[in-house]
Design an enzyme around this catalytic site. Structure first.
Site, PDB file in Angstrom:
ATOM      1  CG  HIS A  59       3.929   4.201   8.608  1.00 53.66           C
ATOM      2  ND1 HIS A  59       4.152   5.042   7.535  1.00 53.66           N
ATOM      3  CD2 HIS A  59       3.391   3.064   8.081  1.00 53.66           C
ATOM      4  CE1 HIS A  59       3.775   4.431   6.432  1.00 53.66           C
ATOM      5  NE2 HIS A  59       3.317   3.236   6.726  1.00 53.66           N
ATOM      6  CE  LYS A 101      26.215  -5.425  -5.630  1.00 51.32           C
ATOM      7  NZ  LYS A 101      26.311  -4.434  -6.708  1.00 51.32           N
ATOM      8  NE  ARG A 155       7.342   0.706   4.942  1.00 53.42           N
ATOM      9  CZ  ARG A 155       6.097   0.246   4.963  1.00 53.42           C
ATOM     10  NH1 ARG A 155       5.859  -1.007   4.671  1.00 53.42           N
ATOM     11  NH2 ARG A 155       5.095   1.047   5.251  1.00 53.42           N
ATOM     12  NE  ARG A 185      -1.687  -2.070   3.015  1.00 57.89           N
ATOM     13  CZ  ARG A 185      -1.583  -3.364   2.730  1.00 57.89           C
ATOM     14  NH1 ARG A 185      -2.409  -3.922   1.892  1.00 57.89           N
ATOM     15  NH2 ARG A 185      -0.649  -4.119   3.287  1.00 57.89           N
ATOM     16  CB  THR A 186       3.481   2.533   2.269  1.00 61.58           C
ATOM     17  OG1 THR A 186       2.718   2.165   3.407  1.00 61.58           O
ATOM     18  CG2 THR A 186       4.153   3.865   2.520  1.00 61.58           C
TER      19      THR A 186
END
Lengths: 157, 298
Positions: B130, B81, B102, B52-53
């Site tokens: 959030h 890496k 995120r 969704r985000t």
């Protein structure tokens, strides 16, 4: 023990160049040594005096370290463990600087954030803002978690 | 020009976003494209998977006429890496005009904001915050209830690790809402958040939803429990029987994904608003992108 006798006792243990950390709360000297990472491999003479009679505190601990000057970060760390401690910088057997440790408003790079999932445990320098001193409380400027005195002491040890 | 945490976000900024989102709702619903950010590129860096985000940010940027680039899995980035987040941000800075981040690590967005002059938007950092979800939650409540002030909002489920409810607590505190907490003992809201929010509004623990104008349910995350029995004991279910105990004009929200905490039959109840809530993510994120990429401060 009177103040004079206490002074005589301290004079008997004079160092030439280095640091005397006085007024450490009784029982905290070894923790302070641990913070300063002073172990078997330290080259200078280290004198640890525990349970010394004190006119102010009843009993106190004292540490004398030959050949070491404390960095700001170390002083901030000591302030967390031993808030009453005073630091004497010694040169040629004389006290050239004396101050009581103080916890700064920001603890930057002083100690890791106690949150193991904080970004500062992976990269960058830790930054803990002191929100209040009584009871002692800090907030991480990154993960925003709040910690008390015991959390910080545990993280330092 | 960053949006990192609702804790430090002003009421004026929140109101500005809600107002701008309202302006964009028609465009989002009709799937039109504006030219507001047609010369801009958004970097969407998702070190944790998201549906969704991420998609609503992409849709929001598209509706504003801009483009977005990025990744949705850390395995496809150089962090696999061993590259530091700071280095990734410094590299991406050369390609985009703003960054949506995120990350599973708390404080990642704050760190990113330090190493770039571009706007950084926190789309979730570990169990911390959030903030864009909280803004769309407020928009949904305002839209469906007609106001934010003075409502009684129950936050239910995982209040300890749920970053959406941490942000929502701070957001609701600006509007005099009574916040009720409904959770198992092992998943309580962090005391530091409760203490701070309590300085502005009423926060209380409850065991039912009967007084709620809004019920905000969250998923209890299995991965947080070492003991499977403890996890089972912490589960709760909102079904038709529980819905029968809610006020007739209450609304039920959920940031999704849900697992078992809301049964599918509840979807047909007109008080269930979680799918509308996901749609509002687009106009609200359009408002956030437009506001921050035009250089306004939260």
């Amino acid at each position: 023990m009177t103040a004079n006798k206490e002074n005589e006792f301290l004079k008997a243990k004079k160092i030439e160049n280095g640091t005397v950390i006085d007024h450490i709360p009784k029982g905290s000297a070894l923790k302070v040594l641990s913070i300063l990472k002073i172990g078997d491999d330290f080259p200078g003479t280290v004198t640890v005096l525990m349970n010394v009679p004190s006119s102010h505190y009843g009993e106190k601990d004292i540490i004398k370290i030959e050949g070491k000057k404390l960095a700001k970060k170390e002083v901030a760390q000591i302030a967390l463990i031993a808030p009453t401690a005073s630091v004497n910088t010694i040169q040629h057997f004389s006290v050239v600087d004396k101050y009581v440790v103080q916890t700064p408003k920001k603890l930057e790079g002083v100690m890791p954030c106690p949150n193991p999932n904080c970004i500062t445990r992976r990269e960058g320098e830790s930054h803990l803002d002191v929100e209040q001193t009584n009871p002692f409380r800090v907030r991480c400027a990154y993960c925003e978690k709040v910690y008390g005195e015991d959390d910080l002491k545990a993280a330092l040890e | 020009m960053n949006l990192i945490s609702m804790r430090e976000t002003s009421k004026a900024f929140i109101e500005d976003i809600l107002k701008t989102a309202k302006k964009h709702e028609k465009t989002a619903r009709e799937k039109k494209v504006l030219s507001t950010l047609d010369d801009k590129t958004l970097g969407i860096l998702f070190f944790e998977p998201s549906t969704r985000t991420r998609l609503s940010f992409q849709a929001a940027m598209r509706r504003l006429g801009g483009e977005s680039i990025g990744f949705n899995d850390a395995h496809f980035s150089s962090s696999a890496k061993g590259e530091t987040l700071s280095d990734t941000i410094r590299v991406v800075e050369g390609y985009v005009d703003a960054i949506v981040l995120r990350h599973s690590v708390e404080g990642a967005a704050a760190r990113a904001a330090e190493v770039t002059t571009l706007p950084v938007i926190n789309a979730g950092d570990g169990a911390n915050q959030h903030p864009t979800q909280a803004l769309l939650d407020l928009y949904t409540i305002q839209k469906e209830k007609g106001k934010l002030e003075g409502l009684t909002v129950v936050l239910a489920g995982d209040l300890k690790y749920g970053r959406t409810v941490h942000s929502l607590m701070y957001a609701l505190s600006h509007f005099g809402c009574t916040i009720q907490l409904h959770c198992p003992p092992s998943l309580k809201m962090p005391e530091s958040i409760v203490e701070e929010v309590r300085q502005k509004t009423t926060v209380e623990e409850v065991t039912d939803f009967t007084q709620a104008d809004v019920v905000y349910a969250t998923r209890v995350q299995r991965e947080r429990f070492a003991d499977p029995e403890e996890y089972q004991k912490s589960l709760y279910v909102i079904d038709a029987d529980v819905m029968a105990t809610l006020k007739k004009d209450a609304m039920l929200m959920h940031p999704l994904p849900r697992v078992q905490e809301i049964t599918p039959d509840v979807d047909l109840d007109p008080r269930a608003k979680y799918f509308e809530q996901t749609f509002y993510g687009v106009p609200v994120r359009m408002a956030i992108l437009e506001t921050l990429m035009e250089g306004k401060n939260p």
